[in-house]
Design a protein around this motif. Structure first.
Motif, PDB file in Angstrom:
ATOM      1  N   GLY A  38      -2.643 -37.503 -25.640  1.00 19.01           N
ATOM      2  CA  GLY A  38      -2.030 -38.566 -24.867  1.00 19.01           C
ATOM      3  C   GLY A  38      -0.738 -38.147 -24.197  1.00 19.01           C
ATOM      4  N   ILE A  39       0.123 -37.454 -24.932  1.00 12.72           N
ATOM      5  CA  ILE A  39       1.395 -37.003 -24.354  1.00 12.72           C
ATOM      6  C   ILE A  39       1.133 -35.999 -23.244  1.00 12.72           C
ATOM      7  CG2 ILE A  39       3.472 -35.624 -24.832  1.00 12.72           C
ATOM      8  CD1 ILE A  39       3.680 -37.063 -27.505  1.00 12.72           C
ATOM      9  N   ALA A  40       0.190 -35.070 -23.469  1.00 16.16           N
ATOM     10  CA  ALA A  40      -0.107 -34.066 -22.441  1.00 16.16           C
ATOM     11  C   ALA A  40      -0.672 -34.719 -21.184  1.00 16.16           C
ATOM     12  CB  ALA A  40      -1.074 -33.018 -22.989  1.00 16.16           C
ATOM     13  N   ILE A  41      -1.587 -35.663 -21.351  1.00 13.07           N
ATOM     14  CA  ILE A  41      -2.168 -36.346 -20.186  1.00 13.07           C
ATOM     15  C   ILE A  41      -1.093 -37.127 -19.439  1.00 13.07           C
ATOM     16  CG2 ILE A  41      -3.713 -38.242 -19.521  1.00 13.07           C
ATOM     17  CD1 ILE A  41      -5.658 -37.183 -21.704  1.00 13.07           C
ATOM     18  N   ALA A  42      -0.213 -37.821 -20.176  1.00 16.47           N
ATOM     19  CA  ALA A  42       0.870 -38.569 -19.530  1.00 16.47           C
ATOM     20  C   ALA A  42       1.782 -37.633 -18.743  1.00 16.47           C
ATOM     21  CB  ALA A  42       1.668 -39.338 -20.580  1.00 16.47           C
ATOM     22  N   THR A  43       2.131 -36.488 -19.344  1.00 16.27           N
ATOM     23  CA  THR A  43       2.988 -35.525 -18.654  1.00 16.27           C
ATOM     24  C   THR A  43       2.332 -35.032 -17.370  1.00 16.27           C
ATOM     25  OG1 THR A  43       3.973 -34.793 -20.750  1.00 16.27           O
ATOM     26  CG2 THR A  43       4.181 -33.306 -18.869  1.00 16.27           C
ATOM     27  N   ILE A  44       1.067 -34.661 -17.467  1.00 15.61           N
ATOM     28  CA  ILE A  44       0.360 -34.123 -16.295  1.00 15.61           C
ATOM     29  C   ILE A  44       0.276 -35.169 -15.187  1.00 15.61           C
ATOM     30  CG2 ILE A  44      -1.855 -33.251 -15.460  1.00 15.61           C
ATOM     31  CD1 ILE A  44      -2.241 -32.017 -18.294  1.00 15.61           C
ATOM     32  N   LEU A  45      -0.121 -36.384 -15.536  1.00 17.77           N
ATOM     33  CA  LEU A  45      -0.270 -37.421 -14.516  1.00 17.77           C
ATOM     34  C   LEU A  45       1.081 -37.790 -13.901  1.00 17.77           C
ATOM     35  CD1 LEU A  45      -2.968 -39.759 -16.092  1.00 17.77           C
ATOM     36  CD2 LEU A  45      -3.259 -38.126 -14.220  1.00 17.77           C
ATOM     37  N   ASN A  46       2.133 -37.802 -14.711  1.00 11.50           N
ATOM     38  CA  ASN A  46       3.460 -38.073 -14.153  1.00 11.50           C
ATOM     39  C   ASN A  46       3.866 -36.998 -13.150  1.00 11.50           C
ATOM     40  OD1 ASN A  46       3.946 -40.465 -15.506  1.00 11.50           O
ATOM     41  ND2 ASN A  46       4.980 -39.487 -17.239  1.00 11.50           N
ATOM     42  N   ILE A  47       3.554 -35.738 -13.448  1.00 14.16           N
ATOM     43  CA  ILE A  47       3.849 -34.653 -12.500  1.00 14.16           C
ATOM     44  C   ILE A  47       3.063 -34.857 -11.211  1.00 14.16           C
ATOM     45  CG2 ILE A  47       3.592 -32.176 -12.062  1.00 14.16           C
ATOM     46  CD1 ILE A  47       4.058 -31.719 -15.070  1.00 14.16           C
ATOM     47  N   LEU A  48       1.769 -35.182 -11.356  1.00  8.39           N
ATOM     48  CA  LEU A  48       0.882 -35.273 -10.193  1.00  8.39           C
ATOM     49  C   LEU A  48       1.093 -36.545  -9.373  1.00  8.39           C
ATOM     50  CD1 LEU A  48      -2.448 -34.045 -11.844  1.00  8.39           C
ATOM     51  CD2 LEU A  48      -0.889 -32.718 -10.406  1.00  8.39           C
ATOM     52  N   SER A  49       1.767 -37.535  -9.946  1.00  2.66           N
ATOM     53  CA  SER A  49       1.870 -38.835  -9.283  1.00  2.66           C
ATOM     54  C   SER A  49       2.596 -38.781  -7.941  1.00  2.66           C
ATOM     55  CB  SER A  49       2.586 -39.831 -10.206  1.00  2.66           C
ATOM     56  OG  SER A  49       3.922 -39.414 -10.444  1.00  2.66           O
ATOM     57  N   ALA A  50       3.363 -37.733  -7.708  1.00  3.51           N
ATOM     58  CA  ALA A  50       4.111 -37.637  -6.443  1.00  3.51           C
ATOM     59  C   ALA A  50       3.232 -37.197  -5.276  1.00  3.51           C
ATOM     60  CB  ALA A  50       5.270 -36.659  -6.603  1.00  3.51           C
ATOM     61  N   TRP A  51       2.037 -36.735  -5.572  1.00  7.70           N
ATOM     62  CA  TRP A  51       1.158 -36.212  -4.527  1.00  7.70           C
ATOM     63  C   TRP A  51      -0.073 -37.102  -4.351  1.00  7.70           C
ATOM     64  CZ3 TRP A  51       2.338 -31.931  -8.206  1.00  7.70           C
ATOM     65  CH2 TRP A  51       3.414 -31.163  -7.772  1.00  7.70           C
ATOM     66  N   ASP A  52      -0.613 -37.114  -3.154  1.00  6.70           N
ATOM     67  CA  ASP A  52      -1.892 -37.766  -2.891  1.00  6.70           C
ATOM     68  C   ASP A  52      -2.978 -36.706  -3.013  1.00  6.70           C
ATOM     69  OD1 ASP A  52      -4.082 -39.166  -2.063  1.00  6.70           O
ATOM     70  OD2 ASP A  52      -3.362 -39.567  -0.031  1.00  6.70           O
ATOM     71  N   LEU A  53      -3.608 -36.659  -4.182  1.00  7.13           N
ATOM     72  CA  LEU A  53      -4.588 -35.607  -4.445  1.00  7.13           C
ATOM     73  C   LEU A  53      -5.931 -35.874  -3.780  1.00  7.13           C
ATOM     74  CD1 LEU A  53      -4.003 -35.026  -8.279  1.00  7.13           C
ATOM     75  CD2 LEU A  53      -3.041 -33.728  -6.383  1.00  7.13           C
ATOM     76  N   THR A  54      -6.231 -37.138  -3.498  1.00  7.69           N
ATOM     77  CA  THR A  54      -7.585 -37.519  -3.092  1.00  7.69           C
ATOM     78  C   THR A  54      -8.062 -36.771  -1.859  1.00  7.69           C
ATOM     79  OG1 THR A  54      -7.299 -39.708  -4.062  1.00  7.69           O
ATOM     80  CG2 THR A  54      -9.077 -39.440  -2.475  1.00  7.69           C
ATOM     81  N   ASP A  55      -7.240 -36.686  -0.836  1.00  7.67           N
ATOM     82  CA  ASP A  55      -7.660 -36.052   0.419  1.00  7.67           C
ATOM     83  C   ASP A  55      -7.087 -34.644   0.589  1.00  7.67           C
ATOM     84  OD1 ASP A  55      -9.116 -38.311   1.233  1.00  7.67           O
ATOM     85  OD2 ASP A  55      -7.274 -39.287   1.930  1.00  7.67           O
ATOM     86  N   MET A  56      -6.554 -34.088  -0.483  1.00 10.20           N
ATOM     87  CA  MET A  56      -5.914 -32.778  -0.410  1.00 10.20           C
ATOM     88  C   MET A  56      -6.952 -31.655  -0.353  1.00 10.20           C
ATOM     89  SD  MET A  56      -3.046 -31.309  -3.080  1.00 10.20           S
ATOM     90  CE  MET A  56      -1.865 -32.613  -2.714  1.00 10.20           C
TER      91      MET A  56
END
Length: 551
Positions: free
Chosen positions: A270-288
């Motif tokens: 849970g902590i690892a997933i939260a950390t990863i998603l918090n890092i990625l939240s600044a980017w729009d990954l969907t159309d990247m």
């Protein structure tokens, strides 16, 4: 204004529509069938979770069992309660930090992985009783009946189980009780051969009659302790009697309008997933661009696994900076260190010092017609665990002691490294990667998880990202997978997951890409559309025994 309020209330009611059907996705048809059977008898998702867990403990012992442990993540619809039931194994009272080191100070891998010295005190049976008393509505004896029948009547051997028996047969041959179950004619069973386990049925009946006392006390407990001690293990009757289930507050985080409820320590997931998603939240990954997306996701994985190796362990023994590690500001600092064009070598990240470069477990997901949810990941650690069945009980013992850090910086069976936070101590629970997860939004609910050792966290992450991209449940469980765990400093992929062109693009960014010879995991997921009430479920197509049934 009144019209606006009324419209909002109508919208909330439509979103809160209960599921039209119940969904169960698990690793074996007999387990999925057992869960639906209990629902049909008036049980809820939590009763069904006992039935599915117990049946998997009979028919999928390469991955889980009553000699192992589990995390059951629960959502109770009537009051919205989310809780993680921690039935993780714990170290015996005589365990100590150097118990697997030889005279040269090196880890004896055979002792750490094979035989009863490798086994922690099991927690699954205690979890069954806790679920039945505090969350279910049927007696434990009813929920265990399908598993008892599967043990008494037998089930047909299937290719994945047979492969594990073939790989483990030299260890299994050390122990007569193990040979009697897995090599009954002195040879590996063939597909379709019946595997019958009368001793395991006897143990399950004792639990059905006496609850957890039927396992942790009395005849079954004495038989297990005698067998363990006669073969070099250190269990005592007090170890069994003192085992208790713990309720943990799950990790909660958000990502682009979704709320995630996921596993708490002693899971690192849970902590690892939260950390990863918090890092990625600044980017729009969907159309990247795909290479750029994989690069950024990999860099986030690298940093979360680095933190895992340093900070995480049993929260009853070590102070875990959970609030810091899951805070968006902390992720912002980690994100600032990511070069969008180049991989960061892991040895340039502050770590635990000099470190050598160095599909088991199971999962199921349940949604019932009341809206109760269960995401459960169960394990005995590696395939067929310690290989040791305690004579007279049918109980295959886990080898979860290998999930501790036997020596700082020394990789375990999955190549994961650890430090003092996860060192061996009496009564301590080893760090896990199991990551049962729920996702809630205004009109959607997702339930998912997977086995896969150190890759559990990243496989759940990729399933989540696929859900966030708007894809259906069949896509989450079948998506090609990749993984980075800080050390070894490699980007691992499933066979044929990346094209040669994509690999070249990632290598140009500095990633060492290592393709596996096969596939990973065995994800089982369920989805509920809260606007329509429609429920769907899916099992990973990578294995042939997965079973997802909605009815």
């Amino acid at each position: 204004m009144k019209h606006i309020i009324l419209l909002l209330l109508i919208t909330q009611i439509s979103f809160a529509k209960t599921p039209e059907q119940a969904a169960i996705a698990s690793a074996h048809p007999l387990a999925t069938e057992a869960g639906h059977r209990i629902l049909a008898q008036g049980g809820n998702a939590f009763d069904a979770a006992i039935a599915v867990s117990a049946t998997l403990a009979v028919v999928e012992q390469q991955s889980s069992g009553i000699g192992g442990g589990a995390f059951w993540l629960l959502h109770r619809a009537k009051d919205g309660k989310n809780v993680m039931i921690d039935g993780r194994e714990e170290a015996p009272a005589k365990a100590h930090a150097d118990m697997y080191l030889n005279e040269a100070g090196e880890v004896n891998r055979d002792l750490a992985l094979n035989g009863p010295l490798a086994a922690g005190i099991p927690g699954e049976i205690a979890g069954f009783e806790h679920l039945a008393i505090h969350y279910g509505r049927l007696p434990l004896s009813a929920s265990l009946q399908p598993a008892i029948e599967a043990a008494e009547q037998g089930f047909k051997a299937y290719p994945r189980l047979i492969r594990h028996i073939e790989r483990k047969q030299n260890i299994l041959r050390r122990y007569p009780a193990s040979m009697a179950v897995y090599l009954p004619q002195g040879t590996v069973p063939e597909v379709g051969d019946l595997i019958v386990q009368p001793d395991l049925a006897k143990t399950l009946r004792a639990v059905a009659e006496h609850g957890k006392a039927g396992f942790y006390d009395g005849e079954i407990a004495r038989l297990m302790v005698d067998a363990v001690q006669q073969s070099g293990g250190i269990w005592t009757l007090d170890d069994l009697k003192s085992y208790t289930v713990k309720e943990r507050q799950p990790i909660t985080t958000t990502y682009h309008g979704h709320t995630l409820i996921t596993a708490a320590p002693p899971s690192s997931g849970g902590i690892a997933i939260a950390t990863i998603l918090n890092i990625l939240s600044a980017w729009d990954l969907t159309d990247m661009d795909r290479a750029q997306r994989i690069h950024l996701v990999t860099e986030a994985m690298r940093r979360a696994y680095r933190d895992r190796s340093i900070y995480l362990g049993d929260p009853d023994f070590v102070e875990i900076p959970t609030q810091l590690l899951t805070h968006p500001y902390y992720a912002e600092g980690l994100r600032a260190g990511i070069n969008p064009d180049k991989a960061t070598p892991s040895d340039l990240l502050p770590g635990i010092g000099d470190v050598p470069k160095g599909e088991d477990t199971t999962h199921f997901s349940i949604i019932d017609t009341e809206g109760n949810l269960v995401s459960a990941t169960l394990t005995v650690n590696t395939g067929l665990a310690s290989g040791f069945i305690a004579a007279g009980t049918g109980v295959l013992l886990n080898n979860e002691m290998d999930d501790f850090s036997a020596k700082p910086g020394e990789p375990n069976a999955f190549g994961l490294i650890g430090d003092q936070a996860n060192k061996i101590e009496p009564k301590k629970r080893p760090l896990s990667s199991m990551s049962p997860t729920f996702v809630f939004s205004d009109d959607q609910v997702a339930v998912l998880g997977t086995p896969g050792g150190s890759r559990i966290i990243t496989m759940v992450l990729l399933g989540l990202l696929d859900f966030f991209d708007g894809h259906p449940v069949d896509s989450w469980v079948s998506k090609p997978r990749y993984h980075h765990q800080y050390l070894p400093d490699r980007l691992y992929t499933e066979k044929d997951a990346f094209s040669p062109e994509l690999i070249s693009q990632l290598e140009a960014k500095g990633h060492e890409v290592r393709a596996s010879k096969g596939t990973w995991g065995n994800m089982h997921a369920a989805y509920w559309n809260r606007q329509t009430g429609e429920v769907t479920a899916s099992s990973d197509p990578r294995t042939t025994t997965g079973s997802a049934v909605v009815k």
